[in-house]
Design a protein around this motif. Structure first.
Motif, PDB file in Angstrom:
ATOM      1  N   MET A 377       0.787  -1.224   0.000  1.00 33.48           N
ATOM      2  CA  MET A 377       0.000   0.000   0.000  1.00 33.48           C
ATOM      3  C   MET A 377       0.826   1.285   0.000  1.00 33.48           C
ATOM      4  SD  MET A 377      -3.251  -0.616  -0.005  1.00 33.48           S
ATOM      5  CE  MET A 377      -4.401  -1.997   0.212  1.00 33.48           C
ATOM      6  N   PHE A 378       2.143   1.175   0.234  1.00 28.75           N
ATOM      7  CA  PHE A 378       2.970   2.371   0.376  1.00 28.75           C
ATOM      8  C   PHE A 378       4.283   2.210  -0.385  1.00 28.75           C
ATOM      9  CE2 PHE A 378       0.443   1.818   4.219  1.00 28.75           C
ATOM     10  CZ  PHE A 378      -0.193   3.048   4.313  1.00 28.75           C
ATOM     11  N   ALA A 449       5.657   9.691  11.482  1.00 31.95           N
ATOM     12  CA  ALA A 449       7.081   9.521  11.206  1.00 31.95           C
ATOM     13  C   ALA A 449       7.401   9.904   9.765  1.00 31.95           C
ATOM     14  CB  ALA A 449       7.497   8.079  11.483  1.00 31.95           C
ATOM     15  N   LEU A 450       6.528   9.544   8.814  1.00 35.12           N
ATOM     16  CA  LEU A 450       6.760   9.942   7.424  1.00 35.12           C
ATOM     17  C   LEU A 450       6.738  11.454   7.281  1.00 35.12           C
ATOM     18  CD1 LEU A 450       4.751   7.374   5.262  1.00 35.12           C
ATOM     19  CD2 LEU A 450       7.228   7.662   5.367  1.00 35.12           C
ATOM     20  N   ALA A 451       5.819  12.112   7.970  1.00 37.65           N
ATOM     21  CA  ALA A 451       5.762  13.579   7.897  1.00 37.65           C
ATOM     22  C   ALA A 451       7.026  14.190   8.488  1.00 37.65           C
ATOM     23  CB  ALA A 451       4.524  14.096   8.620  1.00 37.65           C
ATOM     24  N   GLN A 452       7.492  13.660   9.613  1.00 38.80           N
ATOM     25  CA  GLN A 452       8.715  14.185  10.231  1.00 38.80           C
ATOM     26  C   GLN A 452       9.923  14.010   9.310  1.00 38.80           C
ATOM     27  OE1 GLN A 452       9.191  12.278  14.051  1.00 38.80           O
ATOM     28  NE2 GLN A 452       8.155  13.948  15.099  1.00 38.80           N
ATOM     29  N   GLU A 453       9.915  12.931   8.525  1.00 37.23           N
ATOM     30  CA  GLU A 453      11.047  12.629   7.658  1.00 37.23           C
ATOM     31  C   GLU A 453      10.914  13.248   6.270  1.00 37.23           C
ATOM     32  OE1 GLU A 453      11.108   8.348   7.748  1.00 37.23           O
ATOM     33  OE2 GLU A 453      11.385   8.299   9.928  1.00 37.23           O
ATOM     34  N   LEU A 588       0.544  11.614   2.379  1.00 41.36           N
ATOM     35  CA  LEU A 588       1.309  11.594   3.621  1.00 41.36           C
ATOM     36  C   LEU A 588       2.569  12.447   3.541  1.00 41.36           C
ATOM     37  CD1 LEU A 588       0.971   7.833   4.626  1.00 41.36           C
ATOM     38  CD2 LEU A 588      -0.334   9.787   5.463  1.00 41.36           C
ATOM     39  N   ALA A 589       3.136  12.604   2.345  1.00 43.39           N
ATOM     40  CA  ALA A 589       4.350  13.414   2.212  1.00 43.39           C
ATOM     41  C   ALA A 589       4.065  14.891   2.394  1.00 43.39           C
ATOM     42  CB  ALA A 589       4.987  13.181   0.846  1.00 43.39           C
TER      43      ALA A 589
END
Length: 611
Positions: A377-378, A449-453, A588-589
């Motif tokens: 899915m990702f 975590a994806l947003a932070q990265e 999500l990005a």
């Protein structure tokens, strides 16, 4: 659910203009810059100011070191002056954004602008309308069974304040000293509210006073702050009389400040009513309308949200009934059958330390299995890891069933999924996978975590600011797990997933029932009992949560319905060209945002895909 300190700190982050620097100066830039470059430069400046001005958030992000090392010895200011400064920051932030020409923005620059422009306008109008309950999230009372420094700061110091050397241990003690100061700051705010007739319901005061008793029961030497500091300095072989010094602060300053706070609640207890909703407060109806807007970032009315909850409850109950009938379980209502299944000893872990250890081990297995499925899915997976921990025993009586704590930006602390194990009977094994998928992966940890990265958005945009986006994603992630086939051959697990969705639908009904339709606490508990089949103690805790945190519980299902609607609109428009992995990666990005901004961003993405 995100832990409360994360929610409060990230909402403050959204407005973080420094108290010592004017927004006008922050907006000064090279005339050759584009409007998007000016906006991004502003947001980057604001993020740095946030780290300077909110020491607890600096610690949460792992940034309380180097140039910001002084932050590690301080806590956020809970005084009336400190709260007013935070309000001024929003006003300054809005004024700065008003200088940006939105007509010159496009792509992610436009998303970045829209993410804060509308909400900040709502916040500033609220500050000019209400005299209470706007520290960050709309919560009418600063201290309840769910909120307050008395419970948030010990959790913060134990789980987020890192200790590597003597300087860190000294900073811990300095924060313990400041803890007592902030308790008194809150007590003074309580007194002001109480004098204006803004008093918590009687059952909220009773529950909160019980938590004070539990927290202050141990001697200062056995208090969690003292034992935690001793254990961590011993583990690092840091010489010093840390336990004695911490116990002296607990006994001489923290416990007396807590007693003063508890005494203020006890003083107004005879004046408290049993009315549960915020309608009883000054401008209560308008306050609740603001809380709903804050939670959902939409203009949905209480009536519309209530109706959505009723409709989803009917649909989900019918789906659960069909599964029960497949199993030949037809006696009683769906709630009664769910309750019977929840009491089935086959699915209950022993309510012992060994049983709780076994339960957490099973959750770790579920996370590992989900990690193997995620590439379906990702396209992007987070680098940060997630750990499973128990909610601290001293606060578990008033805490939610589970919540998530963000990782440090520098990788020094992983994300953490906390589960409340006050009674394992509240967590039958068939309910646990869905909770794990919501709080950890592909839910909160995966998204945050994806947003932070992320590298393509300003740091201010990488924070989990909007509950409707983050909690909506957490609930959407539960559906995604089902779509990935995790419940194939596990009908009981699928019942747990459906009950989780029924729970979120019931929240829409109960939250609006309490605060708009003027339900009593008892009517709300009865509805949860009759609709869900979850244990009554859990339902009591939940209902009392909605009483003191109006609107927040509506963000889950409102957000999930919008996530699904946005996805299906994109799927319909793109047909065979729709790529679920690209949809998730794109959404999500871009970081958290108001839910309508998500919809418009994805609509533009769809148009680009067509082109």
């Amino acid at each position: 659910m995100l832990d409360r300190r994360t929610l409060i700190a990230t909402l403050a982050a959204a407005s973080a203009l420094g108290a010592t620097r004017s927004p006008a100066r922050a907006m000064l830039a090279d005339p050759a810059q584009s409007e998007g470059e000016r906006l991004n430069a502003l947001y980057e400046r604001l993020f740095d100011m946030l780290v300077e001005n909110d020491p607890e958030f600096a610690t949460a992000l792992g940034l309380d070191k180097g140039a910001h090392a002084a932050a590690k010895s301080r806590l956020a200011d809970r005084s009336p002056a400190g709260i007013e400064r935070s309000h001024d920051l929003y006003r300054f932030g809005l004024a700065a954004l008003e200088k940006i020409d939105a007509a010159k923005l496009s792509g992610m620059d436009l998303v970045n602008y829209e993410t804060f422009r509308g909400p900040w306008d709502h916040y500033v109008k609220a500050y000019d309308s209400f005299t209470y309950g706007l520290h960050s999230w709309p919560e009418p009372h600063p201290v309840t069974q769910l909120s307050g420094t008395y419970r948030s700061i010990p959790d913060f110091l134990v789980n987020q304040h890192s200790i590597a050397d003597a300087a860190d241990a000294e900073a811990y003690l300095a924060r313990c000293e400041d803890f007592a100061v902030q308790l008194d700051n809150e007590t003074n705010r309580m007194k002001t509210d109480h004098a204006a007739g803004i008093i918590p319901p009687d059952f909220v005061i009773d529950r909160t006073l019980g938590l004070y008793e539990k927290i202050m029961a141990p001697a200062a030497e056995a208090n969690g702050l003292t034992t935690n500091l001793k254990a961590r300095t011993d583990a690092k072989h840091i010489p010093g009389d840390w336990a004695r010094r911490c116990a002296a602060i607990v006994a001489g300053k923290i416990y007396p400040a807590m007693r003063r706070q508890a005494a203020e609640l006890a003083r107004v207890r005879p004046k408290a009513t049993h009315d549960a909703g915020v309608w009883r407060l000054p401008k209560g109806d308008a306050y609740y309308a603001y809380a709903l807007n804050f939670a959902t970032t939409t203009e949905m009315s209480a009536e519309a949200i209530h109706q959505l909850g009723l409709e989803r409850m009917a649909e989900l109950t019918a789906r659960a009934d069909a599964i029960f009938r497949e199993q030949g379980m037809t006696g009683g209502t769906v709630a009664e059958r769910l309750r019977a299944l929840g009491e089935d000893k086959r699915f209950i872990y022993p309510n012992t330390d060994a049983g709780k250890t076994e339960l957490i081990a099973k959750l770790n297995e579920q996370i590992e299995e989900m990690q193997r499925r995620l590439p379906e899915m990702f396209g992007r997976l987070p680098k940060a890891k997630v750990e499973i921990r128990r909610v601290p025993a001293e606060i578990e009586d008033g805490a939610a069933g589970g919540y998530y704590q963000i990782p440090a930006l520098d990788g020094s602390r992983p994300g953490a999924y906390y589960i409340n194990l006050r009674d394992t009977a509240e967590n039958p094994s068939w309910t646990l996978p869905t909770l794990t998928y919501h709080e950890a992966t592909p839910g909160h940890h995966h998204q945050i975590a994806l947003a932070q990265e992320a590298t393509g958005i300003p740091r201010l945009r990488r924070l989990p600011v909007y509950s409707v986006y983050t909690e909506g994603w957490g609930l959407y992630a539960e559906q995604l797990a089902d779509e990935m086939g995790v419940y194939d051959g596990d009908l009981f697990g699928r019942l747990g997933y459906l009950q989780s969705y029924m729970f979120r639908a019931a929240r829409l009904v109960v939250d609006t029932g309490l605060h708009h339709y003027r339900w009593s606490r008892e009517k709300a508990i009865a509805y949860m009992n009759e609709a869900l089949g979850t244990p009554e103690p859990s339902n009591v805790t939940e209902v009392e949560r909605y009483c003191v945190w109006p609107g927040q519980a509506t963000s889950y299902m409102v957000g999930q319905t919008r996530w699904v609607a946005t996805r299906e609109r994109a799927r319909a428009a793109l047909g065979d060209k729709f790529d679920i992995r690209a949809f998730h990666d794109t959404a999500l990005a871009a970081g958290a945002m108001p839910i309508d901004v998500l919809g418009s961003m994805i609509d533009r993405w769809v148009a680009a895909q067509k082109a």
